[in-house]
Write an enzyme that holds these catalytic residues in place. Structure first.
Site, PDB file in Angstrom:
ATOM      1  N   LYS A   1      28.858   3.962  16.963  1.00 63.97           N
ATOM      2  CA  LYS A   1      30.102   4.479  17.506  1.00 63.97           C
ATOM      3  C   LYS A   1      29.880   4.838  18.976  1.00 63.97           C
ATOM      4  CE  LYS A   1      30.005   9.478  16.706  1.00 63.97           C
ATOM      5  NZ  LYS A   1      30.423   9.914  18.033  1.00 63.97           N
TER       6      LYS A   1
ATOM      7  N   ASP B   1      28.183   5.161  11.111  1.00 60.40           N
ATOM      8  CA  ASP B   1      28.489   6.561  11.392  1.00 60.40           C
ATOM      9  C   ASP B   1      27.397   7.362  10.703  1.00 60.40           C
ATOM     10  OD1 ASP B   1      29.363   9.205  11.446  1.00 60.40           O
ATOM     11  OD2 ASP B   1      31.464   8.683  11.196  1.00 60.40           O
ATOM     12  N   HIS B   2      26.489   7.944  11.487  1.00 58.82           N
ATOM     13  CA  HIS B   2      25.290   8.544  10.887  1.00 58.82           C
ATOM     14  C   HIS B   2      25.611   9.689   9.930  1.00 58.82           C
ATOM     15  CE1 HIS B   2      25.851  11.344  14.300  1.00 58.82           C
ATOM     16  NE2 HIS B   2      25.236  12.214  13.536  1.00 58.82           N
TER      17      HIS B   2
ATOM     18  N   LYS C   1      23.929  11.309   5.580  1.00 58.40           N
ATOM     19  CA  LYS C   1      23.404  12.630   5.235  1.00 58.40           C
ATOM     20  C   LYS C   1      23.455  12.834   3.728  1.00 58.40           C
ATOM     21  CE  LYS C   1      24.556  14.721   9.681  1.00 58.40           C
ATOM     22  NZ  LYS C   1      23.171  14.996  10.083  1.00 58.40           N
TER      23      LYS C   1
ATOM     24  N   HIS D   1      33.675  11.220  12.343  1.00 54.39           N
ATOM     25  CA  HIS D   1      32.958  11.999  11.329  1.00 54.39           C
ATOM     26  C   HIS D   1      33.904  12.741  10.390  1.00 54.39           C
ATOM     27  CE1 HIS D   1      29.593  10.968  13.687  1.00 54.39           C
ATOM     28  NE2 HIS D   1      29.584  11.985  14.495  1.00 54.39           N
TER      29      HIS D   1
ATOM     30  N   LYS E   1      32.754  22.872  20.430  1.00 57.17           N
ATOM     31  CA  LYS E   1      31.493  23.210  21.088  1.00 57.17           C
ATOM     32  C   LYS E   1      31.430  24.722  21.299  1.00 57.17           C
ATOM     33  CE  LYS E   1      30.031  18.941  22.073  1.00 57.17           C
ATOM     34  NZ  LYS E   1      28.749  18.385  21.612  1.00 57.17           N
TER      35      LYS E   1
END
Length: 514
Positions: free
Chosen positions: A155, A184-185, A189, A247, A347
């Site tokens: 991505k 998409d890492h 998970k 995500h 953030k």
């Protein structure tokens, strides 16, 4: 995970870059350490930086030592390193790709790979098109070699709907959809994968995973750091593009999807697409009341002083790029009608974590409400913690010991650390790389998933652009809401839920036991 038996050759574009050094090379060595890679496993690095094969091996070893979780075993390293090779070339240079094709052909023969090749683009998105065009022109990945040749793309997949469609159309002119692995890492998970096992492998939860029993769902992806020195990148991205479109939409789809007929790529991805299609498109008239964007002001997060977003390096003084976004999403289908999904990411928040909270409805007859001093919120909340401290937590009410009927909130918890020992969960890239090497695209993203997510998000982006133009025309530059770094976001995000009689479950007080 089982060892790959069929030899495979992996070409990594951007092999000297940050992603390769921090993630890909350590993940590949970890797979070698676990004896999961096939015989004669071969890696060809390709990048502009000039390296010999031996210099690339030295780079790989240094990367594994600095970023990997496993100490170097000299015997394993010797086997692994003998399969590392390197080609220097530009991403728009036909001569470099010709040399790459010759190298791949030579290694395919010498190392008995038998044509099973994977091409991984660990590069900035601006070179996706030239790289894939040259791969095609060099004959490295014919579209009729679906079982043998694959492309893996990182991505971001575009920056809005039009650019995503343009990229997909470009790719599909060169390769078949089955050959394209959009990574998409987050989907690698452990706890993300466990969502499907938890939902569909346990008969006590699936019957209540619907509008009859669920009040609402909250999905939080929080980062405690500010943007640091990434101001140049972040100004062109913002929270909604950086995290929510990819995500968070994926997490929501996995949480809300129907049971697939089988656990294969097509069946799983079909059900995710059905969820994304069911997301009610945002009408401009309601966006202002359903989506909140904000920027962080100066403060302290995780013990570190963080300047305000507008004071960060590379950020314009009048920037309207959001560092925080919260959104109320409706899914118009039989299972979820009337159950809002609240998504937020930002953030410089109070702590770094990713979790999903399923908040169940209160029982219809509150027998014990008179015993409580205050109006109590729903007590049954199922929390799936993705990171850190991966685990699952279910809260419920119980009576305290003693003669009086005192009610307290308690929890049942499952911790990966406690249950499976001190060995850390496999890095997401290990799982996804292994799947790409064997050709299993279940955990990768299909074209229609990408475009549906972008469709919903682009409607918000277009509204924001119109809002900013109107402010400029009126001579009143737009100023976004602010929140102090180290807190859980702006008041406006709290109001988003408060209007519905709900509140964010700020996870600072929730910790999966370790």
């Amino acid at each position: 995970m089982k060892r790959i038996e069929r030899p495979v050759l992996l070409v990594v574009f951007g092999a000297s870059g940050d992603l390769s050094k921090r993630k890909l090379l350590p993940a590949l060595y970890s797979l070698a350490y676990q004896n999961l890679l096939p015989p004669n496993f071969t890696v060809v690095g390709f990048a502009r930086t000039k390296y010999s094969d031996e210099e690339f091996r030295e780079l790989a070893r240094a990367s594994i030592e600095e970023y990997g979780d496993i100490d170097i075993d000299e015997h394993i390293w010797h086997w692994f390193s003998q399969g590392l090779f390197y080609i220097n070339g530009g991403y728009d240079d036909p001569a470099g790709f010709k040399a790459l094709a010759e190298k791949v052909s030579d290694l395919d023969t010498k190392r008995a790979i038998h044509g099973n090749h994977v091409y991984y683009l660990a590069t900035p998105p601006m070179v996706f098109k030239p790289i894939t065009s040259h791969i095609h022109e060099a004959g490295l990945c014919p579209s009729d070699h679906v079982a043998e040749r694959r492309i893996v793309i990182e991505k971001p997949f575009g920056h809005d709907l039009a650019s995503a469609q343009d990229l997909n159309e470009h790719l599909l002119k060169l390769f078949s959809e089955e050959q394209i692995f959009r990574i998409d890492h987050y989907l690698g998970k452990e706890t993300v994968q466990n969502i499907l096992v938890f939902r569909f492998g346990n008969g006590i939860f699936e019957p209540i995973w619907n509008r009859n029993y669920v009040d609402h769902v909250e999905i939080t992806v929080a980062e405690s750091l500010g943007i640091g020195d990434r101001g140049g990148y972040y100004e062109g991205s913002g929270a909604i593009r950086d995290m929510l479109q990819n995500h968070m939409m994926q997490l929501m789809a996995l949480t809300a999807m129907e049971p697939p007929v089988t656990f294969d790529a097509k069946a799983v991805r079909d059900q995710k697409v059905n969820v994304l299609q069911s997301i009610r498109p945002f009408d401009p008239a309601v966006i202002a009341s359903r989506v909140v964007r904000a920027q962080y002001a100066a403060g302290v997060a995780d013990g570190k002083e963080i300047p305000g977003y507008l004071s960060e390096k590379g950020v314009a003084a009048d920037s309207t790029t959001e560092a925080y976004v919260a959104m109320k999403v409706d899914i118009d289908n039989w299972r979820w009608n009337g159950v809002p999904f609240y998504l937020r990411t930002g953030k410089a928040l109070a702590t770094k974590l990713t979790e999903i909270s399923i908040v169940f409805r209160k029982p219809p007859l509150l027998l014990f409400e008179a015993l409580e001093n205050d109006h109590m919120p729903p007590s049954n909340v199922l929390t799936l913690r993705i990171q850190p401290d991966e685990g699952i937590r279910l809260t419920f009410d119980a009576k305290r010991p003693g003669p009086a009927v005192d009610i307290d909130r308690v929890a049942m918890e499952f911790s990966y650390h406690d249950e499976f020992g001190s060995k850390p969960s496999a890095d997401a890239y290990e799982r996804l790389l292994l799947d790409a090497l064997i050709g299993d695209n279940t955990l990768f993203i299909r074209r229609d998933e990408i475009e549906l997510a972008w469709d919903r998000v682009t409607r918000v982006l277009d509204f924001w652009d119109a809002e900013e133009r109107a402010a400029q025309d009126a001579g009143k530059p737009l100023s976004l809401p602010k929140y102090a770094a180290g807190t859980w976001g702006p008041k406006e995000a709290d109001d988003l839920l408060a209007r519905d009689g709900r509140y964010w479950r700020n996870p600072a007080s929730i910790r999966i036991s370790r």
